[in-house]
Design a protein around this motif. Sequence first.
Motif, PDB file in Angstrom:
ATOM      1  N   VAL A 137      59.592  47.953  21.480  1.00 15.39           N
ATOM      2  CA  VAL A 137      59.034  48.940  22.566  1.00 15.39           C
ATOM      3  C   VAL A 137      59.347  48.492  23.794  1.00 15.39           C
ATOM      4  CG1 VAL A 137      57.320  50.005  23.536  1.00 15.39           C
ATOM      5  CG2 VAL A 137      57.370  50.374  21.116  1.00 15.39           C
ATOM      6  N   LEU A 138      58.926  46.975  23.740  1.00 16.93           N
ATOM      7  CA  LEU A 138      59.057  46.169  25.021  1.00 16.93           C
ATOM      8  C   LEU A 138      60.486  45.985  25.580  1.00 16.93           C
ATOM      9  CD1 LEU A 138      56.265  43.797  24.717  1.00 16.93           C
ATOM     10  CD2 LEU A 138      56.222  45.555  26.502  1.00 16.93           C
ATOM     11  N   ASP A 139      61.189  45.742  24.656  1.00 13.10           N
ATOM     12  CA  ASP A 139      62.762  45.544  24.620  1.00 13.10           C
ATOM     13  C   ASP A 139      63.129  46.779  25.289  1.00 13.10           C
ATOM     14  OD1 ASP A 139      62.981  42.883  24.010  1.00 13.10           O
ATOM     15  OD2 ASP A 139      63.383  43.524  21.833  1.00 13.10           O
ATOM     16  N   GLU A 140      62.889  47.826  24.515  1.00 13.63           N
ATOM     17  CA  GLU A 140      63.441  49.085  25.173  1.00 13.63           C
ATOM     18  C   GLU A 140      63.040  49.456  26.664  1.00 13.63           C
ATOM     19  OE1 GLU A 140      63.277  54.014  23.780  1.00 13.63           O
ATOM     20  OE2 GLU A 140      62.555  52.497  22.479  1.00 13.63           O
ATOM     21  N   GLN A 141      61.725  49.100  26.843  1.00 12.23           N
ATOM     22  CA  GLN A 141      61.611  49.272  28.435  1.00 12.23           C
ATOM     23  C   GLN A 141      62.255  48.497  29.136  1.00 12.23           C
ATOM     24  OE1 GLN A 141      57.212  48.630  28.449  1.00 12.23           O
ATOM     25  NE2 GLN A 141      56.548  50.453  27.194  1.00 12.23           N
ATOM     26  N   ALA A 142      62.311  47.246  28.727  1.00 14.08           N
ATOM     27  CA  ALA A 142      63.174  46.278  29.743  1.00 14.08           C
ATOM     28  C   ALA A 142      64.275  46.716  29.756  1.00 14.08           C
ATOM     29  CB  ALA A 142      63.064  44.857  29.133  1.00 14.08           C
ATOM     30  N   ALA A 143      65.360  47.297  28.500  1.00 14.08           N
ATOM     31  CA  ALA A 143      66.511  47.683  28.930  1.00 14.08           C
ATOM     32  C   ALA A 143      66.603  48.868  29.901  1.00 14.08           C
ATOM     33  CB  ALA A 143      67.160  48.029  27.542  1.00 14.08           C
ATOM     34  N   GLY A 144      65.553  49.885  29.981  1.00 11.07           N
ATOM     35  CA  GLY A 144      65.737  51.102  30.746  1.00 11.07           C
ATOM     36  C   GLY A 144      65.392  50.408  32.163  1.00 11.07           C
ATOM     37  N   LEU A 145      64.607  49.552  32.647  1.00 13.34           N
ATOM     38  CA  LEU A 145      64.298  49.013  33.833  1.00 13.34           C
ATOM     39  C   LEU A 145      65.496  48.549  34.466  1.00 13.34           C
ATOM     40  CD1 LEU A 145      60.666  47.765  33.209  1.00 13.34           C
ATOM     41  CD2 LEU A 145      61.357  49.782  34.750  1.00 13.34           C
ATOM     42  N   LEU A 146      66.116  47.501  33.562  1.00 12.96           N
ATOM     43  CA  LEU A 146      67.534  46.857  33.940  1.00 12.96           C
ATOM     44  C   LEU A 146      68.248  47.965  34.338  1.00 12.96           C
ATOM     45  CD1 LEU A 146      67.515  44.040  31.583  1.00 12.96           C
ATOM     46  CD2 LEU A 146      67.271  43.666  34.023  1.00 12.96           C
ATOM     47  N   ALA A 147      68.483  48.962  33.587  1.00 12.95           N
ATOM     48  CA  ALA A 147      69.575  50.076  33.926  1.00 12.95           C
ATOM     49  C   ALA A 147      69.141  50.763  35.327  1.00 12.95           C
ATOM     50  CB  ALA A 147      69.615  51.364  32.879  1.00 12.95           C
ATOM     51  N   ARG A 148      67.738  51.021  35.572  1.00 10.97           N
ATOM     52  CA  ARG A 148      67.412  51.679  36.681  1.00 10.97           C
ATOM     53  C   ARG A 148      67.777  50.565  38.012  1.00 10.97           C
ATOM     54  NH1 ARG A 148      61.527  53.082  35.015  1.00 10.97           N
ATOM     55  NH2 ARG A 148      61.419  53.427  37.196  1.00 10.97           N
ATOM     56  N   ILE A 149      67.460  49.403  37.623  1.00 11.13           N
ATOM     57  CA  ILE A 149      67.579  48.528  38.634  1.00 11.13           C
ATOM     58  C   ILE A 149      68.871  48.298  38.982  1.00 11.13           C
ATOM     59  CG2 ILE A 149      67.636  46.016  39.209  1.00 11.13           C
ATOM     60  CD1 ILE A 149      64.950  45.753  37.734  1.00 11.13           C
ATOM     61  N   ALA A 150      69.973  48.235  38.111  1.00  7.58           N
ATOM     62  CA  ALA A 150      71.355  48.305  38.291  1.00  7.58           C
ATOM     63  C   ALA A 150      71.774  49.488  39.135  1.00  7.58           C
ATOM     64  CB  ALA A 150      72.204  48.144  37.204  1.00  7.58           C
ATOM     65  N   GLU A 151      71.082  50.561  38.825  1.00  6.62           N
ATOM     66  CA  GLU A 151      71.560  52.156  39.330  1.00  6.62           C
ATOM     67  C   GLU A 151      71.218  52.002  40.900  1.00  6.62           C
ATOM     68  OE1 GLU A 151      69.685  55.157  37.319  1.00  6.62           O
ATOM     69  OE2 GLU A 151      71.066  54.904  35.578  1.00  6.62           O
ATOM     70  N   GLU A 152      70.071  51.441  41.429  1.00 10.13           N
ATOM     71  CA  GLU A 152      69.471  51.321  42.632  1.00 10.13           C
ATOM     72  C   GLU A 152      70.168  50.357  43.225  1.00 10.13           C
ATOM     73  OE1 GLU A 152      66.933  52.739  44.195  1.00 10.13           O
ATOM     74  OE2 GLU A 152      66.075  53.982  42.753  1.00 10.13           O
ATOM     75  N   GLU A 153      70.712  49.264  42.763  1.00  6.40           N
ATOM     76  CA  GLU A 153      71.418  48.129  43.439  1.00  6.40           C
ATOM     77  C   GLU A 153      72.854  48.859  43.748  1.00  6.40           C
ATOM     78  OE1 GLU A 153      69.851  44.128  41.552  1.00  6.40           O
ATOM     79  OE2 GLU A 153      71.724  45.085  40.579  1.00  6.40           O
ATOM     80  N   VAL A 154      73.405  49.860  42.965  1.00  7.90           N
ATOM     81  CA  VAL A 154      74.745  50.315  43.521  1.00  7.90           C
ATOM     82  C   VAL A 154      74.392  50.960  44.741  1.00  7.90           C
ATOM     83  CG1 VAL A 154      76.367  52.189  42.798  1.00  7.90           C
ATOM     84  CG2 VAL A 154      75.712  50.086  41.044  1.00  7.90           C
ATOM     85  N   VAL A 155      73.509  51.746  44.553  1.00 11.06           N
ATOM     86  CA  VAL A 155      73.399  52.874  45.702  1.00 11.06           C
ATOM     87  C   VAL A 155      72.818  51.880  47.108  1.00 11.06           C
ATOM     88  CG1 VAL A 155      71.681  54.551  46.863  1.00 11.06           C
ATOM     89  CG2 VAL A 155      72.417  54.770  44.275  1.00 11.06           C
ATOM     90  N   ILE A 156      71.877  50.839  47.090  1.00  8.09           N
ATOM     91  CA  ILE A 156      71.836  50.100  47.967  1.00  8.09           C
ATOM     92  C   ILE A 156      73.050  49.253  48.702  1.00  8.09           C
ATOM     93  CG2 ILE A 156      70.233  48.035  48.971  1.00  8.09           C
ATOM     94  CD1 ILE A 156      68.154  49.114  47.019  1.00  8.09           C
ATOM     95  N   ASP A 157      73.823  48.822  47.675  1.00  9.56           N
ATOM     96  CA  ASP A 157      74.851  47.860  48.112  1.00  9.56           C
ATOM     97  C   ASP A 157      75.691  48.603  49.183  1.00  9.56           C
ATOM     98  OD1 ASP A 157      73.608  45.490  47.017  1.00  9.56           O
ATOM     99  OD2 ASP A 157      74.810  45.810  45.240  1.00  9.56           O
ATOM    100  N   ALA A 158      75.929  50.143  48.427  1.00  8.33           N
ATOM    101  CA  ALA A 158      76.927  50.951  49.383  1.00  8.33           C
ATOM    102  C   ALA A 158      76.345  51.343  50.620  1.00  8.33           C
ATOM    103  CB  ALA A 158      77.150  52.270  48.660  1.00  8.33           C
ATOM    104  N   GLU A 159      74.950  51.407  50.801  1.00  7.90           N
ATOM    105  CA  GLU A 159      74.394  51.603  51.945  1.00  7.90           C
ATOM    106  C   GLU A 159      74.609  50.514  52.881  1.00  7.90           C
ATOM    107  OE1 GLU A 159      70.097  52.989  52.046  1.00  7.90           O
ATOM    108  OE2 GLU A 159      70.784  54.457  50.271  1.00  7.90           O
ATOM    109  N   LEU A 160      74.329  49.172  52.438  1.00 11.56           N
ATOM    110  CA  LEU A 160      74.465  48.094  52.933  1.00 11.56           C
ATOM    111  C   LEU A 160      75.930  47.646  53.562  1.00 11.56           C
ATOM    112  CD1 LEU A 160      73.032  45.342  53.845  1.00 11.56           C
ATOM    113  CD2 LEU A 160      73.634  44.223  51.621  1.00 11.56           C
ATOM    114  N   ALA A 161      76.864  48.082  52.472  1.00  9.66           N
ATOM    115  CA  ALA A 161      78.365  47.732  52.974  1.00  9.66           C
ATOM    116  C   ALA A 161      78.515  48.775  54.431  1.00  9.66           C
ATOM    117  CB  ALA A 161      79.013  48.142  51.634  1.00  9.66           C
ATOM    118  N   ASP A 162      78.191  49.874  54.255  1.00  5.76           N
ATOM    119  CA  ASP A 162      78.311  50.737  55.358  1.00  5.76           C
ATOM    120  C   ASP A 162      77.800  50.202  56.650  1.00  5.76           C
ATOM    121  OD1 ASP A 162      79.414  53.378  56.526  1.00  5.76           O
ATOM    122  OD2 ASP A 162      77.148  53.598  56.799  1.00  5.76           O
ATOM    123  N   VAL A 163      76.341  49.559  56.642  1.00  4.83           N
ATOM    124  CA  VAL A 163      75.810  49.072  57.946  1.00  4.83           C
ATOM    125  C   VAL A 163      76.432  47.997  58.344  1.00  4.83           C
ATOM    126  CG1 VAL A 163      73.842  47.934  58.543  1.00  4.83           C
ATOM    127  CG2 VAL A 163      73.588  50.172  57.050  1.00  4.83           C
TER     128      VAL A 163
END
Length: 239
Positions: A137-163
């Motif tokens: 269960v914990l491994d599944e939660q960690a994998a889900g969180l890592l995926a969400r973090i990666a998605e957020e980072e892509v969005v933020i990195d794009a905004e940062l590149a524009d700035v």
Amino acid sequence: MSALEQLLQVQALDTSADQLRHRRAHLPERTELDAVQSALAALDKKAAEVQAQRDELARNEKRLEDEIALVREKAVQTDKTLYSGTINAPKELTALQEEIDALARRQRQLEDQELELMEQAEPLDSDLATFASQRGVLDEQAAGLLARIAEEEVVIDAELADVLSQRDGAVAGVPSELLDEYQSLRRGLGGIAVARLNGNRCEGCHLTLSAVDVDQIRHGRTEADGVAHCTECNRILVP
């Protein structure tokens, strides 16, 4: 646009970039992931302790199994000798029978010990199974969180590149000496090195300047290069 106005724009873009970097480093999912990883570490520690106990029981079980096998083998050989017809002396025959009886008793003792170990192992096996399920269960939660973090980072990195792209354009209109001073002040003033003078208040430190200071700043009589500084915080001021 004047160099100071351009510098104020650079400051706004640098502030946006700092906020994006802070947001990237402090995503809520990172805190959740830290909690999950801590839970995993604690669970692994408990599982390792229980596994060590289970391994010790398994070694003892194996030792007993080996000893039981030896006792059985010896009992079989003694029984064969007893009924082989090669021994006729009553005393020797009695001794063989007593040895067989003793071996049987020894086998029962060892089997009782083995059963006791098996009973001790049952709750440990149950605990290990529970730990394995919890870890899944914990491994599944960690994998889900890592995926969400990666998605957020892509969005933020794009905004940062524009700035940062906008910043590259903004710094082109700022003299190098002024930009160097700005960068130096940023390091010692919490990232805010230039601010607008709003009335008689510095928007950087939000303190009120004297009327004399404000008059000198607005008429460019503060410094030879025309760059005014707040008398309270030393930030570059844009009238």
